[in-house]
Write a protein that holds these residues in place. Sequence first.
Motif, PDB file in Angstrom:
ATOM      1  N   ASP A 201      43.730  31.396  32.505  1.00  8.22           N
ATOM      2  CA  ASP A 201      44.650  32.677  32.675  1.00  8.22           C
ATOM      3  C   ASP A 201      44.045  33.022  34.067  1.00  8.22           C
ATOM      4  O   ASP A 201      43.994  34.959  34.738  1.00  8.22           O
ATOM      5  CB  ASP A 201      43.739  33.907  32.179  1.00  8.22           C
ATOM      6  CG  ASP A 201      44.260  32.881  30.598  1.00  8.22           C
ATOM      7  OD1 ASP A 201      44.994  32.420  30.647  1.00  8.22           O
ATOM      8  OD2 ASP A 201      43.420  34.363  30.281  1.00  8.22           O
ATOM      9  N   GLY A 202      44.289  32.370  35.666  1.00 12.22           N
ATOM     10  CA  GLY A 202      44.118  32.867  36.856  1.00 12.22           C
ATOM     11  C   GLY A 202      43.005  32.998  36.673  1.00 12.22           C
ATOM     12  O   GLY A 202      42.337  32.907  38.623  1.00 12.22           O
ATOM     13  N   VAL A 203      41.982  32.922  36.343  1.00  9.61           N
ATOM     14  CA  VAL A 203      40.480  33.298  37.319  1.00  9.61           C
ATOM     15  C   VAL A 203      39.873  32.381  37.462  1.00  9.61           C
ATOM     16  O   VAL A 203      39.629  30.706  36.475  1.00  9.61           O
ATOM     17  CB  VAL A 203      39.509  34.394  35.872  1.00  9.61           C
ATOM     18  CG1 VAL A 203      37.419  34.259  35.945  1.00  9.61           C
ATOM     19  CG2 VAL A 203      39.908  34.900  35.517  1.00  9.61           C
ATOM     20  N   TYR A 204      39.268  31.405  38.437  1.00 12.22           N
ATOM     21  CA  TYR A 204      38.376  30.436  38.580  1.00 12.22           C
ATOM     22  C   TYR A 204      36.733  30.339  37.678  1.00 12.22           C
ATOM     23  O   TYR A 204      35.942  31.081  37.461  1.00 12.22           O
ATOM     24  CB  TYR A 204      38.347  30.196  40.243  1.00 12.22           C
ATOM     25  CG  TYR A 204      39.290  29.843  40.988  1.00 12.22           C
ATOM     26  CD1 TYR A 204      40.742  29.307  40.290  1.00 12.22           C
ATOM     27  CD2 TYR A 204      39.442  30.769  42.669  1.00 12.22           C
ATOM     28  CE1 TYR A 204      42.170  28.419  41.646  1.00 12.22           C
ATOM     29  CE2 TYR A 204      40.589  30.347  43.252  1.00 12.22           C
ATOM     30  CZ  TYR A 204      41.347  29.022  42.562  1.00 12.22           C
ATOM     31  OH  TYR A 204      43.145  29.073  43.526  1.00 12.22           O
ATOM     32  N   THR A 205      37.003  28.628  37.659  1.00  9.47           N
ATOM     33  CA  THR A 205      35.702  28.541  36.754  1.00  9.47           C
ATOM     34  C   THR A 205      34.634  27.425  37.025  1.00  9.47           C
ATOM     35  O   THR A 205      35.217  26.685  38.369  1.00  9.47           O
ATOM     36  CB  THR A 205      36.180  28.362  35.380  1.00  9.47           C
ATOM     37  OG1 THR A 205      36.481  27.188  35.280  1.00  9.47           O
ATOM     38  CG2 THR A 205      37.219  28.722  34.306  1.00  9.47           C
ATOM     39  N   GLU A 206      33.465  27.769  36.838  1.00  8.64           N
ATOM     40  CA  GLU A 206      32.551  26.715  37.301  1.00  8.64           C
ATOM     41  C   GLU A 206      32.925  25.216  36.848  1.00  8.64           C
ATOM     42  O   GLU A 206      34.012  25.541  35.661  1.00  8.64           O
ATOM     43  CB  GLU A 206      31.061  27.100  36.622  1.00  8.64           C
ATOM     44  CG  GLU A 206      30.554  28.159  37.497  1.00  8.64           C
ATOM     45  CD  GLU A 206      29.786  27.945  38.779  1.00  8.64           C
ATOM     46  OE1 GLU A 206      30.075  26.584  39.586  1.00  8.64           O
ATOM     47  OE2 GLU A 206      30.000  28.406  39.785  1.00  8.64           O
ATOM     48  N   PRO A 207      33.147  24.367  37.650  1.00  8.25           N
ATOM     49  CA  PRO A 207      33.917  23.095  36.974  1.00  8.25           C
ATOM     50  C   PRO A 207      33.342  23.100  35.262  1.00  8.25           C
ATOM     51  O   PRO A 207      31.943  22.443  35.662  1.00  8.25           O
ATOM     52  CB  PRO A 207      33.699  22.467  38.289  1.00  8.25           C
ATOM     53  CG  PRO A 207      32.560  22.224  39.179  1.00  8.25           C
ATOM     54  CD  PRO A 207      32.868  24.485  38.839  1.00  8.25           C
ATOM     55  N   THR A 208      34.020  22.325  34.912  1.00  4.77           N
ATOM     56  CA  THR A 208      33.538  22.532  33.258  1.00  4.77           C
ATOM     57  C   THR A 208      33.936  20.710  33.066  1.00  4.77           C
ATOM     58  O   THR A 208      35.379  20.987  32.532  1.00  4.77           O
ATOM     59  CB  THR A 208      33.377  23.298  32.592  1.00  4.77           C
ATOM     60  OG1 THR A 208      32.789  24.484  33.256  1.00  4.77           O
ATOM     61  CG2 THR A 208      33.297  23.805  30.961  1.00  4.77           C
ATOM     62  N   GLU A 209      33.399  20.063  32.120  1.00  2.00           N
ATOM     63  CA  GLU A 209      33.733  18.430  31.619  1.00  2.00           C
ATOM     64  C   GLU A 209      34.595  19.552  30.707  1.00  2.00           C
ATOM     65  O   GLU A 209      33.859  19.813  29.271  1.00  2.00           O
ATOM     66  CB  GLU A 209      32.835  17.544  31.221  1.00  2.00           C
ATOM     67  CG  GLU A 209      32.336  17.397  32.813  1.00  2.00           C
ATOM     68  CD  GLU A 209      34.151  16.770  33.568  1.00  2.00           C
ATOM     69  OE1 GLU A 209      34.055  15.783  33.248  1.00  2.00           O
ATOM     70  OE2 GLU A 209      33.877  17.177  34.908  1.00  2.00           O
TER      71      GLU A 209
ATOM     72  N   ILE B 250      37.791  21.381  33.873  1.00  2.00           N
ATOM     73  CA  ILE B 250      38.196  22.874  33.974  1.00  2.00           C
ATOM     74  C   ILE B 250      38.109  24.051  34.873  1.00  2.00           C
ATOM     75  O   ILE B 250      36.792  23.844  35.427  1.00  2.00           O
ATOM     76  CB  ILE B 250      37.855  23.749  32.656  1.00  2.00           C
ATOM     77  CG1 ILE B 250      38.195  23.030  31.329  1.00  2.00           C
ATOM     78  CG2 ILE B 250      38.532  25.076  32.504  1.00  2.00           C
ATOM     79  CD1 ILE B 250      37.782  23.754  29.899  1.00  2.00           C
ATOM     80  N   VAL B 251      39.394  24.365  35.638  1.00  2.00           N
ATOM     81  CA  VAL B 251      38.121  25.181  37.535  1.00  2.00           C
ATOM     82  C   VAL B 251      38.876  26.378  37.015  1.00  2.00           C
ATOM     83  O   VAL B 251      38.823  27.526  38.006  1.00  2.00           O
ATOM     84  CB  VAL B 251      39.164  24.374  38.059  1.00  2.00           C
ATOM     85  CG1 VAL B 251      37.981  22.775  38.403  1.00  2.00           C
ATOM     86  CG2 VAL B 251      40.430  23.802  38.034  1.00  2.00           C
ATOM     87  N   GLU B 252      40.246  26.820  36.368  1.00  2.00           N
ATOM     88  CA  GLU B 252      40.983  28.073  35.952  1.00  2.00           C
ATOM     89  C   GLU B 252      41.581  28.035  34.635  1.00  2.00           C
ATOM     90  O   GLU B 252      41.922  27.537  33.908  1.00  2.00           O
ATOM     91  CB  GLU B 252      41.791  27.778  36.599  1.00  2.00           C
ATOM     92  CG  GLU B 252      42.650  29.198  36.525  1.00  2.00           C
ATOM     93  CD  GLU B 252      44.407  29.488  36.840  1.00  2.00           C
ATOM     94  OE1 GLU B 252      45.104  30.422  36.133  1.00  2.00           O
ATOM     95  OE2 GLU B 252      45.167  28.165  37.271  1.00  2.00           O
TER      96      GLU B 252
ATOM     97  N   ALA C  20      41.326  28.068  47.309  1.00  2.00           N
ATOM     98  CA  ALA C  20      40.017  27.530  46.118  1.00  2.00           C
ATOM     99  C   ALA C  20      39.736  26.724  46.676  1.00  2.00           C
ATOM    100  O   ALA C  20      39.525  25.625  47.371  1.00  2.00           O
ATOM    101  CB  ALA C  20      41.570  26.313  45.355  1.00  2.00           C
ATOM    102  N   TYR C  21      38.845  26.716  45.531  1.00  2.00           N
ATOM    103  CA  TYR C  21      37.262  25.664  46.211  1.00  2.00           C
ATOM    104  C   TYR C  21      37.791  25.094  45.973  1.00  2.00           C
ATOM    105  O   TYR C  21      36.494  23.796  46.186  1.00  2.00           O
ATOM    106  CB  TYR C  21      35.808  26.685  44.969  1.00  2.00           C
ATOM    107  CG  TYR C  21      36.100  26.225  43.694  1.00  2.00           C
ATOM    108  CD1 TYR C  21      35.097  24.695  43.186  1.00  2.00           C
ATOM    109  CD2 TYR C  21      36.270  26.751  43.106  1.00  2.00           C
ATOM    110  CE1 TYR C  21      35.231  24.832  42.088  1.00  2.00           C
ATOM    111  CE2 TYR C  21      36.846  26.523  41.221  1.00  2.00           C
ATOM    112  CZ  TYR C  21      36.212  25.154  40.909  1.00  2.00           C
ATOM    113  OH  TYR C  21      35.788  24.867  39.682  1.00  2.00           O
ATOM    114  N   PHE C  22      38.435  24.253  45.382  1.00  2.00           N
ATOM    115  CA  PHE C  22      38.637  22.664  44.861  1.00  2.00           C
ATOM    116  C   PHE C  22      39.899  21.596  45.213  1.00  2.00           C
ATOM    117  O   PHE C  22      40.297  20.803  45.058  1.00  2.00           O
ATOM    118  CB  PHE C  22      38.994  22.703  42.697  1.00  2.00           C
ATOM    119  CG  PHE C  22      39.739  23.748  42.347  1.00  2.00           C
ATOM    120  CD1 PHE C  22      41.502  23.232  42.752  1.00  2.00           C
ATOM    121  CD2 PHE C  22      39.781  25.087  41.686  1.00  2.00           C
ATOM    122  CE1 PHE C  22      42.002  24.335  41.934  1.00  2.00           C
ATOM    123  CE2 PHE C  22      39.925  26.037  41.141  1.00  2.00           C
ATOM    124  CZ  PHE C  22      42.022  25.441  41.686  1.00  2.00           C
ATOM    125  N   SER C  23      40.778  22.809  46.412  1.00  5.49           N
ATOM    126  CA  SER C  23      41.944  22.312  46.699  1.00  5.49           C
ATOM    127  C   SER C  23      41.365  21.414  47.374  1.00  5.49           C
ATOM    128  O   SER C  23      42.469  20.793  47.938  1.00  5.49           O
ATOM    129  CB  SER C  23      41.740  23.056  47.763  1.00  5.49           C
ATOM    130  OG  SER C  23      41.705  23.889  49.173  1.00  5.49           O
TER     131      SER C  23
END
Length: 626
Positions: free
Chosen positions: A238-246, A234-236, A149-152
């Motif tokens: 329902d199982g879909v990674y998202t662009e990091p969002t405050e 927010i990074v995910e 994961a990109y945020f791992s």
Amino acid sequence: MARSPHTPFFALIFLLLCEYATAKTVTYDFNVSWVNVNPDGLAERRVIGINGQWPLPVIEVDKGDRLVVNMYNGLGDKNTSLHFHGMFQTNSSYMDGPSMITQCPIPPGYSFTYDFTINQNGTYWYHCHTDFCYPDGYRQALIVHDRDAYFSSQYQEEFIITLTDWYHDLVEDIRFLSLYNPTGAEPVPNSFLFNDTQNVSLSVKPSTTYLVHFLNVGAFVGQYIYIEDHNFTIVEIDGVYTEPTEADLLYISAAQRYTVLLTTKNSTDKNYPIVTVVDSQLLDSIPNDLQLNSSNWLEYNASADHPQAIMKVDTSKELTPYDDLTLIPYDGIKLLPEPDHEITLTVVMGLLNNGFGYAFFDNVSFTFPKVPTLYTVMSAGKLATNEMIYGEYTHPIVLKRNEVVQIVLNNNDNGAHPFHLHGHNFQVIHRDPPYGADFFKYKGQDYVPYNSSDHAAFPPVPSRRDVSVVPPKGHYVIRFVADNPGVWMFHCHIDWHLEQGLALVMIEAPEDIQETHKIPQQQYDICRAAGVPVEGNAAANTKDFLDLSGQNRQKPSLPSGFTARGIVALVFSCISAVLGMAFITMYGLSEPKLIQKDAPNGDERSTIPGSSARDIVEPKVDRAQS
């Protein structure tokens, strides 16, 4: 030295072998049985436990693992099944779990093995999908860890937070589809739980980033959540990674999930309330003793005060959460092209002629077939592409392989509905009204269906998830690619609404299903034990698949206006009422009755001529029946 032209090929093989070598089989043995619990401290009740325990175990796997769940139904008096919510079940929709759709219900005393490989990542859950039983406690988180994961590298620890509504009665004991509930009002929960209890303290370290999985595993009510003096990234969803969002406030409907990064403060001076606020707009009534707002704690210091929340607002009407429609998937998948297949549906709530309140897509209230839909596919041969064989009241829709499908969902109801599509996530490309002051609030506004020639521009990279909320009296538009042959439900995830019939079934690429699906013999054995046929159309007709005589049907509609019988009944009711009032009037004007003063023990009773006082007996009244 010259580089071999085959190097990229061998490198690819090496990577695949490495991935295969790290994948493993994760096995859980579930003995499903009744246990007694009292999670809110208000009432002890029976719930569905696993291996004699409740809360249930969290399923944890790594991306690429094979998951095997050996389930034994030890309930004794109930059928059951297991659905792994959000799992695509590629080439294995027979492992999806909905009874009478992809399998037969598992009778008491029988075992069933769920066995599939998970090539997904993120936050999911598992729950019963038979006879609307997961409000009885049969549900828990399923986490798919992903080291890539990109945020791992951005967090040090992780934890899970589940939210749920809670009932003190078994589903079977709640009068819902009943003459006692002609409006179809959803049962109001008795309380709300946080990690299947209340007053929870989550111990955290200072200056540490946590990966937090939020799940609403409830059967009905959405909830808002925030942490005082903290923000989320927010990074995910329902199982879909998202662009990091405050974000500082989330709304999580039944069955939705969010994963966020949470960085703690560098001080341990105080603890901070984790605040949950019930979406009270979904409740038809609110009992005086129902606690709608709750505090749990992000605990920096166990010996410090654990303060109650200082509410941002008085009620959920004034909360505006982060708009999930604006989240951008990290993989950057663009808006799908114009649809090959558009499905337009309208949510309607109403009565049928038995007086019960039902839910409809247009004029169809979902009714289960006599043969599981997947088994109809497998036994229908070339007729599998004909929607008719799946029954009129399953609201079947046959999809072609790889076509772009668009669902336009209009909500002619004054409540919000979280809709879930099995086997896929989908792009949410339009929703009206948008998040804001009026999204969850029905204020008597007119029903506003989707207008294809008058809407905001679709986002170039739309948000994707597997549960999305359609607002009261509003609509939404979603798109997905039919690239996963199988039999998939599309339904409201408010379990009461599924019980009312707010569902349909999609048969995706049925000819491909026949080629790719190899249903285990165990499943057919379970069907025989349950007394369910495994071949034929929705009416279990194996000789003529186009003959639906004897299919399960929804109740007939109410007649428009009064019938002759209704008019006669009304007339006689009026006559009876007039006569009753006349007798009461005459009785009131009659001579006063004699009172016998010398009754034993000072008892005063009416004296009717020709009888003695002891002849008059007080009637016995069964207060429960009255």
